[in-house]
Scaffold this motif. Structure first.
Motif, PDB file in Angstrom:
ATOM      1  N   ALA A  10       4.651  -3.423   2.912  1.00  0.00           N
ATOM      2  CA  ALA A  10       4.332  -1.996   2.812  1.00  0.00           C
ATOM      3  C   ALA A  10       2.868  -1.789   2.431  1.00  0.00           C
ATOM      4  O   ALA A  10       2.191  -0.897   2.961  1.00  0.00           O
ATOM      5  CB  ALA A  10       5.244  -1.318   1.796  1.00  0.00           C
ATOM      6  N   ARG A  11       2.351  -2.619   1.539  1.00  0.00           N
ATOM      7  CA  ARG A  11       0.937  -2.522   1.150  1.00  0.00           C
ATOM      8  C   ARG A  11       0.028  -2.858   2.327  1.00  0.00           C
ATOM      9  O   ARG A  11      -1.005  -2.212   2.516  1.00  0.00           O
ATOM     10  CB  ARG A  11       0.642  -3.452  -0.019  1.00  0.00           C
ATOM     11  CG  ARG A  11       1.227  -2.956  -1.332  1.00  0.00           C
ATOM     12  CD  ARG A  11       1.032  -3.947  -2.471  1.00  0.00           C
ATOM     13  NE  ARG A  11      -0.361  -4.279  -2.686  1.00  0.00           N
ATOM     14  CZ  ARG A  11      -0.755  -5.418  -3.255  1.00  0.00           C
ATOM     15  NH1 ARG A  11       0.131  -6.323  -3.655  1.00  0.00           N
ATOM     16  NH2 ARG A  11      -2.044  -5.658  -3.429  1.00  0.00           N
ATOM     17  N   CYS A  12       0.417  -3.857   3.106  1.00  0.00           N
ATOM     18  CA  CYS A  12      -0.358  -4.207   4.302  1.00  0.00           C
ATOM     19  C   CYS A  12      -0.366  -3.038   5.283  1.00  0.00           C
ATOM     20  O   CYS A  12      -1.419  -2.682   5.825  1.00  0.00           O
ATOM     21  CB  CYS A  12       0.218  -5.452   4.984  1.00  0.00           C
ATOM     22  SG  CYS A  12      -0.052  -6.976   4.068  1.00  0.00           S
ATOM     23  N   ASP A  13       0.794  -2.443   5.499  1.00  0.00           N
ATOM     24  CA  ASP A  13       0.896  -1.287   6.400  1.00  0.00           C
ATOM     25  C   ASP A  13       0.014  -0.137   5.911  1.00  0.00           C
ATOM     26  O   ASP A  13      -0.625   0.540   6.707  1.00  0.00           O
ATOM     27  CB  ASP A  13       2.343  -0.804   6.516  1.00  0.00           C
ATOM     28  CG  ASP A  13       3.230  -1.770   7.287  1.00  0.00           C
ATOM     29  OD1 ASP A  13       2.695  -2.657   7.995  1.00  0.00           O
ATOM     30  OD2 ASP A  13       4.465  -1.647   7.164  1.00  0.00           O
ATOM     31  N   ALA A  14      -0.018   0.070   4.601  1.00  0.00           N
ATOM     32  CA  ALA A  14      -0.782   1.186   4.026  1.00  0.00           C
ATOM     33  C   ALA A  14      -2.282   1.063   4.293  1.00  0.00           C
ATOM     34  O   ALA A  14      -2.963   2.069   4.440  1.00  0.00           O
ATOM     35  CB  ALA A  14      -0.520   1.288   2.525  1.00  0.00           C
TER      36      ALA A  14
END
Length: 96
Positions: A10-14
């Protein structure tokens, strides 16, 4: 998929970066991501901390930092420094 892996994803996607690229930048093989994600293996503390460190840098400096480290299209990657200490590199001169 574990909570750690989901949160990392999720952090990578953000920040708009692929988890595989973060792992590569952390010195890990890209296939590690797929093994972590599938649950085939769990990340070691050392490898996960390395990935977290790279992701933290990307979050702090933006994904453009990641892209700016890539060679231009058609260009070559910058040469990596010689990992051998100078004493080892120069040992050939001693034995001539």
């Amino acid at each position: 998929m574990s909570n750690l892996i989901q949160t990392f994803s999720a952090r990578c996607d953000a920040v708009g970066v692929k988890p595989v690229e973060v792992l590569r930048r952390a010195g890990l093989h890209g296939s590690v991501w797929w093994r972590w994600r599938s649950g085939a293996v769990s990340p070691t503390l050392r490898s996960f901390e390395a990935a977290e460190r790279v992701l933290g840098e990307i979050e702090a400096h933006g994904a453009e930092k990641l892209r700016s480290d890539e060679p231009p299209e058609g260009g070559e990657a910058p040469a990596s420094p010689d990992p051998a200490p100078a004493i080892i590199r120069n040992s050939e001169e001693v034995f001539r």
